[in-house]
Design an enzyme around this catalytic site. Structure first.
Site, short mmCIF file in Angstrom:
data_model
loop_
_atom_site.label_atom_id
_atom_site.label_comp_id
_atom_site.label_asym_id
_atom_site.label_seq_id
_atom_site.Cartn_x
_atom_site.Cartn_y
_atom_site.Cartn_z
N HIS A 53 0.85 -1.19 0.00
CA HIS A 53 0.00 0.00 0.00
C HIS A 53 0.89 1.24 0.00
O HIS A 53 2.06 1.18 0.41
CB HIS A 53 -0.90 0.01 1.22
CG HIS A 53 -2.00 -1.01 1.18
ND1 HIS A 53 -3.09 -0.94 2.01
CD2 HIS A 53 -2.19 -2.11 0.40
CE1 HIS A 53 -3.91 -1.95 1.75
NE2 HIS A 53 -3.37 -2.68 0.78
N GLU A 55 1.25 4.01 1.79
CA GLU A 55 1.91 4.47 3.01
C GLU A 55 3.02 3.52 3.44
O GLU A 55 4.09 3.95 3.88
CB GLU A 55 0.88 4.63 4.14
CG GLU A 55 -0.24 5.58 3.81
CD GLU A 55 -1.42 4.94 3.07
OE1 GLU A 55 -2.44 5.62 2.92
OE2 GLU A 55 -1.33 3.77 2.65
N SER A 78 -7.38 8.11 3.25
CA SER A 78 -7.25 7.72 4.65
C SER A 78 -6.63 6.32 4.75
O SER A 78 -7.09 5.39 4.10
CB SER A 78 -8.63 7.74 5.30
OG SER A 78 -8.51 7.50 6.69
N CYS A 80 -5.55 2.56 5.62
CA CYS A 80 -6.21 1.35 6.12
C CYS A 80 -5.61 0.96 7.46
O CYS A 80 -4.65 1.57 7.94
CB CYS A 80 -6.04 0.21 5.10
SG CYS A 80 -4.36 -0.47 5.06
N CYS A 83 -1.76 0.16 7.24
CA CYS A 83 -0.90 1.34 7.11
C CYS A 83 -0.96 2.20 8.36
O CYS A 83 0.05 2.78 8.77
CB CYS A 83 -1.31 2.13 5.87
SG CYS A 83 -1.05 1.19 4.35
#
Length: 146
Positions: A53, A55, A78, A80, A83
């Protein structure tokens, strides 16, 4: 560099991810002076890595550091729970989110831990993600574990 300028760096990463055939989610990590120390975008589709992901990739790209507690993590969407957990593990004290309308993430975990969370409600982030979800629901659902 202000929060909007930092978000633009993350948006640039999101656009790269989309051009590569992946999800349009980008992230940037900045030091206390606003200097970008790492960037990343969602690479799950491109690499086949379910943990890639935006981040997490950004934090991985930052390498070994001792100043995590002075950094700001910026994401177009935003984060998950995975992350969020990574940011909490490294005690990143400040999170800037482009939007949380298309996905609310695990923002409550940041708040419970006293992390400063700023949601910019950026129209471009909202539209980019909404368009992607509408056009590629299968990839989106796979990304969030549906």
């Amino acid at each position: 560099m202000n929060d909007k300028a930092l978000l633009e760096q993350a948006l640039e990463e999101a656009r790269v991810g989309l051009r590569e055939g992946g999800l349009p989610i980008g992230s940037a990590l900045a030091d206390s002076a606003g200097k970008i120390v790492a960037r990343g975008h969602n690479l799950r589709v491109q690499t086949g890595d379910p943990t890639a992901h935006a981040e997490t990739v950004c934090i991985r790209n930052a390498g070994r550091r001792r100043d995590w507690d002075k950094l700001t993590l910026v994401s177009t969407l935003s984060p998950c729970i995975m992350c969020t957990g990574t940011a909490l593990l490294y005690r990143i004290p400040r999170i800037v989110v482009g939007e949380n309308r298309n996905f609310p993430g695990a923002e409550d975990l940041f708040r419970q831990r006293g992390v400063e969370l700023l949601v910019l409600d950026d129209p471009e982030c909202i539209e980019l993600m909404a368009d992607f979800i509408r056009e590629h629901a299968d990839l989106w659902n796979e990304d969030i574990g549906k």
